[in-house]
Design an enzyme around this catalytic site. Sequence first.
Site, PDB file in Angstrom:
ATOM      1  N   LYS A   6       0.831  -0.999  -0.040  1.00 20.09           N
ATOM      2  CA  LYS A   6      -0.071  -0.268   0.400  1.00 20.09           C
ATOM      3  C   LYS A   6       0.390   1.297   0.162  1.00 20.09           C
ATOM      4  CE  LYS A   6      -3.584  -2.481   2.892  1.00 20.09           C
ATOM      5  NZ  LYS A   6      -4.898  -2.657   3.518  1.00 20.09           N
ATOM      6  N   GLN A  40      -4.076  -0.984  10.691  1.00 20.12           N
ATOM      7  CA  GLN A  40      -3.965  -2.489   9.580  1.00 20.12           C
ATOM      8  C   GLN A  40      -4.481  -3.836  10.421  1.00 20.12           C
ATOM      9  OE1 GLN A  40      -3.234  -2.881   6.369  1.00 20.12           O
ATOM     10  NE2 GLN A  40      -3.109  -4.791   6.353  1.00 20.12           N
ATOM     11  N   ASP A  94     -10.312   3.498   4.777  1.00 22.06           N
ATOM     12  CA  ASP A  94     -10.791   1.200   4.638  1.00 22.06           C
ATOM     13  C   ASP A  94     -12.768   1.322   4.909  1.00 22.06           C
ATOM     14  OD1 ASP A  94      -8.777  -0.318   4.500  1.00 22.06           O
ATOM     15  OD2 ASP A  94      -8.094   0.484   6.086  1.00 22.06           O
TER      16      ASP A  94
END
Length: 278
Positions: free
Chosen positions: A50, A94, A117
């Site tokens: 990412k 994460q 997200d």
Amino acid sequence: MTSKIIDGKKIAESILEKSKQKAKKADEKPGLAIVLVGNNPASEIYVGLKEKKANELGFHCERFNLAEDIKQDELLNIVDDLNQNEKIHAMIVQLPLPKQIDEQLIIGAILPHKDADGFTSVNLGNLVNDNNKLLPATARACMELIKSTGVEIKGKNAVVVGRSNIVGKPTALLLLQENATVTICHSKTKNLAEHTKNADILVVACGKAKLITKDMVKPGAIVIDVGINRVMGKIVGDVDFDNVKEVAGHITPVPGGVGPMTIAMLLDNTLQAMELRR
Ligand code: GUN
């Protein structure tokens, strides 16, 4: 029949190129913060990918590598600082997080308009209300890959295997928005094959290597494999690709399917977050 392989890497590259152009034209750099807690090897790989793409696109990317034993309050303070940071338009924390941390509490601390997200209750609630704002990147990736086949979704039987908040549930809701008839299967589902054999569109996100075998798939179906499992040093999906490709109409490979698309969607979400702030 041999299926058409859905080339997620290629589709992702074209979306990333568009994002790069958008970033170039913007009067500030799209800012993405990536927070990684601990040293889960899989998370380290995903976060590395990412970060690499964000930098390649000319984004301002800040990565935070935090100790496995970080206290919840310290992590909350970092999220809060990022909420206030003008250079940061969007962030991800994460998952999974270590056991001393309440994941929902941390996700809930992210400002909804900085939630790259789309995991906050506000953004998931907006999705339930068909008021799409920032959507979970993997669910978006699945939809883009399904749409890339050109097959109409409306009225089709869609089966999602896996009910996580980050993939299964949002993907099911997006399929419902497109007027598919949606079934969600999970670890307690009785006779999984009875459901999957009925699927015109099958999305598998349950984290069980090669769970879906050829006899469980309807001939001609679209099969989207979200799984990333390491088996004897090799990365395989939740679908037995080599055999299922003989019956499916379209299928994503692992690697090279959902993974690269998820990164493209995350970075597109970052651009959307920058626009939301404006
Ligand atoms: N862990 C597995 N997938 C994801 C994802 O898409 N976002 C975050 N933050 N964590 C994950």
